[in-house]
Scaffold this motif. Sequence first.
Motif, PDB file in Angstrom:
ATOM      1  N   ASN A   1       1.011   0.408   3.443  1.00 12.26           N
ATOM      2  CA  ASN A   1       1.635   1.555   4.104  1.00 12.26           C
ATOM      3  C   ASN A   1       3.105   1.593   3.718  1.00 12.26           C
ATOM      4  O   ASN A   1       3.825   0.601   3.900  1.00 12.26           O
ATOM      5  CB  ASN A   1       1.498   1.456   5.628  1.00 12.26           C
TER       6      ASN A   1
ATOM      7  N   GLU B   1       7.182   6.290   5.113  1.00 13.64           N
ATOM      8  CA  GLU B   1       6.298   7.006   6.036  1.00 13.64           C
ATOM      9  C   GLU B   1       6.394   6.407   7.438  1.00 13.64           C
ATOM     10  O   GLU B   1       6.406   7.137   8.431  1.00 13.64           O
ATOM     11  CB  GLU B   1       4.859   6.952   5.540  1.00 13.64           C
TER      12      GLU B   1
ATOM     13  N   SER C   1       9.519   7.591   8.989  1.00 13.95           N
ATOM     14  CA  SER C   1       9.399   8.994   9.385  1.00 13.95           C
ATOM     15  C   SER C   1       8.719   9.100  10.741  1.00 13.95           C
ATOM     16  O   SER C   1       9.117   9.905  11.595  1.00 13.95           O
ATOM     17  CB  SER C   1       8.606   9.783   8.340  1.00 13.95           C
ATOM     18  N   ARG C   2       7.706   8.296  10.947  1.00 16.52           N
ATOM     19  CA  ARG C   2       7.028   8.314  12.249  1.00 16.52           C
ATOM     20  C   ARG C   2       7.958   7.836  13.354  1.00 16.52           C
ATOM     21  O   ARG C   2       7.963   8.377  14.463  1.00 16.52           O
ATOM     22  CB  ARG C   2       5.782   7.424  12.202  1.00 16.52           C
TER      23      ARG C   2
ATOM     24  N   ASP D   1       3.154  14.711   7.500  1.00 11.54           N
ATOM     25  CA  ASP D   1       2.841  13.755   6.437  1.00 11.54           C
ATOM     26  C   ASP D   1       3.643  14.035   5.174  1.00 11.54           C
ATOM     27  O   ASP D   1       4.116  13.121   4.497  1.00 11.54           O
ATOM     28  CB  ASP D   1       1.342  13.787   6.122  1.00 11.54           C
TER      29      ASP D   1
ATOM     30  N   ALA E   1       7.155  12.912   5.537  1.00 11.95           N
ATOM     31  CA  ALA E   1       7.193  11.448   5.393  1.00 11.95           C
ATOM     32  C   ALA E   1       7.181  11.050   3.927  1.00 11.95           C
ATOM     33  O   ALA E   1       7.870  10.113   3.514  1.00 11.95           O
ATOM     34  CB  ALA E   1       6.017  10.819   6.132  1.00 11.95           C
ATOM     35  N   ASP E   2       6.392  11.749   3.105  1.00 11.01           N
ATOM     36  CA  ASP E   2       6.352  11.464   1.673  1.00 11.01           C
ATOM     37  C   ASP E   2       7.714  11.690   1.029  1.00 11.01           C
ATOM     38  O   ASP E   2       8.151  10.912   0.176  1.00 11.01           O
ATOM     39  CB  ASP E   2       5.299  12.341   0.990  1.00 11.01           C
TER      40      ASP E   2
ATOM     41  N   SER F   1       9.996   8.848   2.077  1.00 11.21           N
ATOM     42  CA  SER F   1       9.595   7.606   1.431  1.00 11.21           C
ATOM     43  C   SER F   1      10.058   7.569  -0.017  1.00 11.21           C
ATOM     44  O   SER F   1      10.583   6.561  -0.495  1.00 11.21           O
ATOM     45  CB  SER F   1       8.070   7.453   1.508  1.00 11.21           C
TER      46      SER F   1
ATOM     47  N   ARG G   1       0.046  10.297  15.090  1.00 12.35           N
ATOM     48  CA  ARG G   1       0.617   9.391  14.084  1.00 12.35           C
ATOM     49  C   ARG G   1       1.270   8.189  14.746  1.00 12.35           C
ATOM     50  O   ARG G   1       1.145   7.052  14.275  1.00 12.35           O
ATOM     51  CB  ARG G   1       1.629  10.151  13.234  1.00 12.35           C
TER      52      ARG G   1
END
Length: 608
Positions: free
Chosen positions: A127, A131, A134-135, A206, A209-210, A213, A325
């Motif tokens: 993981n 990401e 971001s969560r 999502d 988050a990408d 990341s 999430r």
Amino acid sequence: MPQSDPSDSPDSPSPKSLTVLLQLWQFMKPYRGTLVAAGIALVLTAGITLSIGQGVRLLIDEGFVAQSTEALTQAVLVVIGLSFLMALGTYVRFYLVSWLGERVTADLRSAVFGHLVTLHPSYFETNRSGEIMSRLTTDTTLLQNIIGSSFSMALRSALTFIGALILLVVTNLKLSLMVLIGVPLVLLPIVLYGRRVRKLSRASQDSIADVGSYAGEIIQNIKTVQSYTREAHEKQAFDAEVEVAFNVAKRRVKQRAMLIATVILLIFSAITGLIWVGGNDMLAGRMSGGDLAAFVFYAVIMAGSVATISEVYGELQRATGATERLMDLLNVESLIPVEQGQAYSEARSFKGPLLRFDGIEFAYPSRPELKALTQLNLEVPAGQSLALVGPSGAGKSTVFELLQRFYDPDAGHITIGGTDIRDLNTQSLRQQLAVVPQQPALFTADVWYNIRYGKPDATDAEVIAAAKAAHAHDVIAKLPDGYNSHLGEQGTRLSGGQKQRLAIARAILKDPKILLLDEATSALDAESEYHVQQALETLMENRTTIIIAHRLATILHADNIAVMDHGKLVAQGRHVELLQSSPLYRRLADLQFQDGAAEAMVKVDDVI
């Protein structure tokens, strides 16, 4: 990096309903008193808002139509009084709900982070850190807005909708029936478009988050990017990531815009129809002007409530995705329990070797088809040193990983004094270990914090003594603020050798029972290496030590040397013995010691 549409990812299932938000109750439960107080304020303000409609009716029927100045004044005073009470109730509601949103979000962030730091390292192999961050940040901020604003708006709108509907029925039954027929037509698009918004909201989170990341990885490795002049390529790749996120967000915004536009069209069409029917009834004498004004007021209140609910519904869909999430993170179970097992006891009488690796088989979870260790058997008597040598990929670092119990072996046992480390409390086990890695990890803090990391309660004098023992004191003294100097992210303000000396000082301060050295002097110049080697030899006295060695000159006097290759133990002994018995060790020695130096080292070792 391959581009993909997050909405198509099989790993990103959309929640089927808003019931997932109920999982937040565990964080709101401790603040039930605040929640009740906010609910009371919410009900009062909704009730006062609806009461203003009756004030409008009195204003028209008793004031304008009856042409009574006294009645007009009374009606105006009633409306002003209700407005004041509504303002006061709104202040209380807004403050309490906003406070609740901030408090619950803070608790949620703390809970998620507290859980993250206990997870097994293999989780972070599969993981991406961007990401996860971001969560921890974006998703919790979204929930803060939902709990502290949107959720209360939705509740208020629901209450005013119900109250306005009841008062509509009381005011005029015929018009109320028309409203009841129109309400399902307005709610239908909310439900239909809401499903699409919910799916796209999770995909949007999502994709964001990408983006984070990818940016985090590039910034972390900025020197490599610039060294290989890949700035233009990385900008283009990042732009592609941003476009993916934008396209998903655009689809989500389009659906929300369609939802809001449809609701507005239906609402105002319905209100226009009501005014036309009600106006005819008023002209025909079947209802008063005040009743019509009150009815229109309640209809507008209902319309505003439905519009607010339709808009907030989209936000709640996003909150559902964010909650899911975050709960995914909280529900991850660590493969390595931290607090279970018996505590390490210094008083325990060890029988036989302090450390034993017995029949160890292991493959990393991220690459299960590749064995990192195969039938590894090692013994390290208490107070002695063991050096691990071998080519890259031989499994040396994996031994350290297993001993610290970042992973558990697939087969076999690792014991300390005859006790399997899986039966020990993991925190208690790790407190007995100190690691000096080849690439030391430093934190964005001052020198005091970084050295004291292994022993938080150490005094300033102890920290300085450890720094001197690691030959780091002179380096620290030259920094702008000495021990108060901040080192930058990952210690970027220090050279590689300076970082390593601080890591050695940290290990010296911790004073561990078991010392793990991963070529701890590899980044030092010759003079510093000599002094640090002396400090390490002092630290290693009567202490169980395992050394990963790439330079054989640093482990000539180890009590035992284990030669590893492809995860297997291929030879074991002292330097002189291995030069004679192990072709691999002999080849490594010939590569490092020039022209007959290996034989010379044999003679030196014999003399010693």
